[in-house]
Design a protein around this motif. Sequence first.
Motif, PDB file in Angstrom:
ATOM      1  N   THR A  19       5.865   1.997  -7.216  1.00 53.81           N
ATOM      2  CA  THR A  19       5.426   3.239  -7.849  1.00 53.81           C
ATOM      3  C   THR A  19       4.001   3.115  -8.365  1.00 53.81           C
ATOM      4  O   THR A  19       3.227   4.070  -8.292  1.00 53.81           O
ATOM      5  CB  THR A  19       6.373   3.682  -8.983  1.00 53.81           C
ATOM      6  OG1 THR A  19       6.530   2.624  -9.927  1.00 53.81           O
ATOM      7  CG2 THR A  19       7.724   4.098  -8.433  1.00 53.81           C
ATOM      8  N   ARG A  20       3.621   1.941  -8.876  1.00 55.36           N
ATOM      9  CA  ARG A  20       2.243   1.749  -9.342  1.00 55.36           C
ATOM     10  C   ARG A  20       1.254   1.793  -8.177  1.00 55.36           C
ATOM     11  O   ARG A  20       0.175   2.368  -8.294  1.00 55.36           O
ATOM     12  CB  ARG A  20       2.115   0.451 -10.142  1.00 55.36           C
ATOM     13  CG  ARG A  20       2.839   0.559 -11.490  1.00 55.36           C
ATOM     14  CD  ARG A  20       2.723  -0.697 -12.326  1.00 55.36           C
ATOM     15  NE  ARG A  20       1.355  -1.061 -12.626  1.00 55.36           N
ATOM     16  CZ  ARG A  20       0.617  -0.536 -13.603  1.00 55.36           C
ATOM     17  NH1 ARG A  20       1.126   0.408 -14.368  1.00 55.36           N
ATOM     18  NH2 ARG A  20      -0.611  -0.955 -13.824  1.00 55.36           N
ATOM     19  N   MET A  21       1.615   1.185  -7.040  1.00 51.05           N
ATOM     20  CA  MET A  21       0.729   1.242  -5.866  1.00 51.05           C
ATOM     21  C   MET A  21       0.566   2.682  -5.395  1.00 51.05           C
ATOM     22  O   MET A  21      -0.551   3.122  -5.084  1.00 51.05           O
ATOM     23  CB  MET A  21       1.265   0.365  -4.732  1.00 51.05           C
ATOM     24  CG  MET A  21       1.063  -1.124  -4.967  1.00 51.05           C
ATOM     25  SD  MET A  21       1.499  -2.145  -3.537  1.00 51.05           S
ATOM     26  CE  MET A  21       3.275  -1.986  -3.492  1.00 51.05           C
ATOM     27  N   ALA A  22       1.671   3.419  -5.350  1.00 55.67           N
ATOM     28  CA  ALA A  22       1.602   4.821  -4.941  1.00 55.67           C
ATOM     29  C   ALA A  22       0.768   5.634  -5.934  1.00 55.67           C
ATOM     30  O   ALA A  22      -0.068   6.441  -5.531  1.00 55.67           O
ATOM     31  CB  ALA A  22       3.014   5.407  -4.814  1.00 55.67           C
ATOM     32  N   THR A  27      -3.950   8.696  -7.231  1.00 57.48           N
ATOM     33  CA  THR A  27      -5.040   8.889  -8.192  1.00 57.48           C
ATOM     34  C   THR A  27      -6.397   8.814  -7.496  1.00 57.48           C
ATOM     35  O   THR A  27      -7.269   9.658  -7.734  1.00 57.48           O
ATOM     36  CB  THR A  27      -4.947   7.860  -9.330  1.00 57.48           C
ATOM     37  OG1 THR A  27      -3.719   8.066 -10.041  1.00 57.48           O
ATOM     38  CG2 THR A  27      -6.111   7.976 -10.295  1.00 57.48           C
ATOM     39  N   ARG A  28      -6.587   7.819  -6.636  1.00 60.13           N
ATOM     40  CA  ARG A  28      -7.853   7.706  -5.888  1.00 60.13           C
ATOM     41  C   ARG A  28      -8.088   8.949  -5.032  1.00 60.13           C
ATOM     42  O   ARG A  28      -9.208   9.463  -4.955  1.00 60.13           O
ATOM     43  CB  ARG A  28      -7.859   6.453  -5.002  1.00 60.13           C
ATOM     44  CG  ARG A  28      -8.204   5.185  -5.720  1.00 60.13           C
ATOM     45  CD  ARG A  28      -8.442   4.024  -4.758  1.00 60.13           C
ATOM     46  NE  ARG A  28      -7.318   3.768  -3.869  1.00 60.13           N
ATOM     47  CZ  ARG A  28      -6.302   2.954  -4.143  1.00 60.13           C
ATOM     48  NH1 ARG A  28      -6.258   2.314  -5.287  1.00 60.13           N
ATOM     49  NH2 ARG A  28      -5.340   2.781  -3.278  1.00 60.13           N
ATOM     50  N   GLY A 128       8.200  20.290   2.894  1.00 55.00           N
ATOM     51  CA  GLY A 128       9.586  19.942   2.533  1.00 55.00           C
ATOM     52  C   GLY A 128       9.685  18.524   2.012  1.00 55.00           C
ATOM     53  O   GLY A 128      10.374  18.261   1.022  1.00 55.00           O
ATOM     54  N   SER A 129       8.976  17.612   2.653  1.00 55.28           N
ATOM     55  CA  SER A 129       8.981  16.219   2.205  1.00 55.28           C
ATOM     56  C   SER A 129       8.365  16.097   0.818  1.00 55.28           C
ATOM     57  O   SER A 129       8.839  15.334  -0.027  1.00 55.28           O
ATOM     58  CB  SER A 129       8.228  15.339   3.203  1.00 55.28           C
ATOM     59  OG  SER A 129       8.229  14.001   2.780  1.00 55.28           O
ATOM     60  N   TRP A 130       7.279  16.859   0.558  1.00 58.26           N
ATOM     61  CA  TRP A 130       6.681  16.826  -0.771  1.00 58.26           C
ATOM     62  C   TRP A 130       7.654  17.338  -1.818  1.00 58.26           C
ATOM     63  O   TRP A 130       7.781  16.780  -2.907  1.00 58.26           O
ATOM     64  CB  TRP A 130       5.373  17.619  -0.816  1.00 58.26           C
ATOM     65  CG  TRP A 130       4.958  17.888  -2.234  1.00 58.26           C
ATOM     66  CD1 TRP A 130       4.755  19.094  -2.810  1.00 58.26           C
ATOM     67  CD2 TRP A 130       4.750  16.916  -3.270  1.00 58.26           C
ATOM     68  NE1 TRP A 130       4.429  18.941  -4.148  1.00 58.26           N
ATOM     69  CE2 TRP A 130       4.426  17.609  -4.449  1.00 58.26           C
ATOM     70  CE3 TRP A 130       4.827  15.525  -3.316  1.00 58.26           C
ATOM     71  CZ2 TRP A 130       4.171  16.965  -5.653  1.00 58.26           C
ATOM     72  CZ3 TRP A 130       4.575  14.881  -4.517  1.00 58.26           C
ATOM     73  CH2 TRP A 130       4.244  15.601  -5.662  1.00 58.26           C
ATOM     74  N   GLN A 131       8.400  18.402  -1.510  1.00 58.94           N
ATOM     75  CA  GLN A 131       9.359  18.937  -2.478  1.00 58.94           C
ATOM     76  C   GLN A 131      10.440  17.904  -2.797  1.00 58.94           C
ATOM     77  O   GLN A 131      10.829  17.730  -3.947  1.00 58.94           O
ATOM     78  CB  GLN A 131       9.979  20.237  -1.954  1.00 58.94           C
ATOM     79  CG  GLN A 131       8.991  21.380  -1.825  1.00 58.94           C
ATOM     80  CD  GLN A 131       8.264  21.671  -3.119  1.00 58.94           C
ATOM     81  OE1 GLN A 131       8.866  21.805  -4.175  1.00 58.94           O
ATOM     82  NE2 GLN A 131       6.952  21.748  -3.053  1.00 58.94           N
ATOM     83  N   VAL A 132      10.913  17.211  -1.764  1.00 58.47           N
ATOM     84  CA  VAL A 132      11.917  16.157  -1.973  1.00 58.47           C
ATOM     85  C   VAL A 132      11.307  15.020  -2.795  1.00 58.47           C
ATOM     86  O   VAL A 132      11.929  14.510  -3.730  1.00 58.47           O
ATOM     87  CB  VAL A 132      12.456  15.641  -0.616  1.00 58.47           C
ATOM     88  CG1 VAL A 132      13.299  14.387  -0.806  1.00 58.47           C
ATOM     89  CG2 VAL A 132      13.265  16.733   0.080  1.00 58.47           C
ATOM     90  N   THR A 133      10.085  14.621  -2.467  1.00 56.60           N
ATOM     91  CA  THR A 133       9.413  13.534  -3.186  1.00 56.60           C
ATOM     92  C   THR A 133       9.228  13.907  -4.646  1.00 56.60           C
ATOM     93  O   THR A 133       9.497  13.097  -5.549  1.00 56.60           O
ATOM     94  CB  THR A 133       8.051  13.210  -2.540  1.00 56.60           C
ATOM     95  OG1 THR A 133       8.270  12.808  -1.185  1.00 56.60           O
ATOM     96  CG2 THR A 133       7.323  12.115  -3.290  1.00 56.60           C
ATOM     97  N   ARG A 134       8.788  15.117  -4.907  1.00 51.50           N
ATOM     98  CA  ARG A 134       8.580  15.578  -6.282  1.00 51.50           C
ATOM     99  C   ARG A 134       9.890  15.545  -7.064  1.00 51.50           C
ATOM    100  O   ARG A 134       9.944  15.074  -8.208  1.00 51.50           O
ATOM    101  CB  ARG A 134       7.994  16.991  -6.264  1.00 51.50           C
ATOM    102  CG  ARG A 134       7.509  17.482  -7.599  1.00 51.50           C
ATOM    103  CD  ARG A 134       6.719  18.773  -7.447  1.00 51.50           C
ATOM    104  NE  ARG A 134       7.488  19.823  -6.833  1.00 51.50           N
ATOM    105  CZ  ARG A 134       8.165  20.747  -7.511  1.00 51.50           C
ATOM    106  NH1 ARG A 134       8.150  20.765  -8.812  1.00 51.50           N
ATOM    107  NH2 ARG A 134       8.828  21.679  -6.861  1.00 51.50           N
ATOM    108  N   ARG A 135      10.953  16.018  -6.443  1.00 48.91           N
ATOM    109  CA  ARG A 135      12.266  16.000  -7.097  1.00 48.91           C
ATOM    110  C   ARG A 135      12.724  14.567  -7.362  1.00 48.91           C
ATOM    111  O   ARG A 135      13.201  14.234  -8.449  1.00 48.91           O
ATOM    112  CB  ARG A 135      13.300  16.741  -6.241  1.00 48.91           C
ATOM    113  CG  ARG A 135      14.629  16.937  -6.982  1.00 48.91           C
ATOM    114  CD  ARG A 135      15.709  17.566  -6.126  1.00 48.91           C
ATOM    115  NE  ARG A 135      16.278  16.529  -5.268  1.00 48.91           N
ATOM    116  CZ  ARG A 135      16.225  16.533  -3.924  1.00 48.91           C
ATOM    117  NH1 ARG A 135      15.661  17.514  -3.282  1.00 48.91           N
ATOM    118  NH2 ARG A 135      16.760  15.551  -3.228  1.00 48.91           N
TER     119      ARG A 135
END
Length: 145
Positions: A19-22, A27-28, A128-135
Amino acid sequence: MATREQILDIHNLCACSHTRMAARAVTRFYDDALRPAGLKGTQFVLLAAIEADEAGSITDLADRLEIERTTLVRNLQLLRKDGFVAPLKGANGRRKPTLTPQGRAALDSALPLWRAAQDQMESRLGFGSWQVTRRRLGELRRAVS
């Protein structure tokens, strides 16, 4: 003594590491996108949260953003030094950050840059993938809270 496999598990499996790498990579990405407006992603998010006016105090804002209060105060001091934020005494007597005209102008100039970056992020991941990732990120935050 730890085995090589145990050490490799840290790199390959550790939720904190991944999670820190992501977070650093994202952030970059946003820092690069917002650079023409003279803001970093963290500053933009903070200005937007202040402008949304959902916090009655610094403590409320820290809770809303899930950030340590002391870290938030340091970030607010930098924004105040840049002329973007000023303290305002709230109805309950507690200090509440508010955007200055310069802060609103910075937010306004950064908004289209953020929108383009957000659209690009959603395009790269697929909406759709972003929505799943956000959730799932929300679930991760709740799981460790």
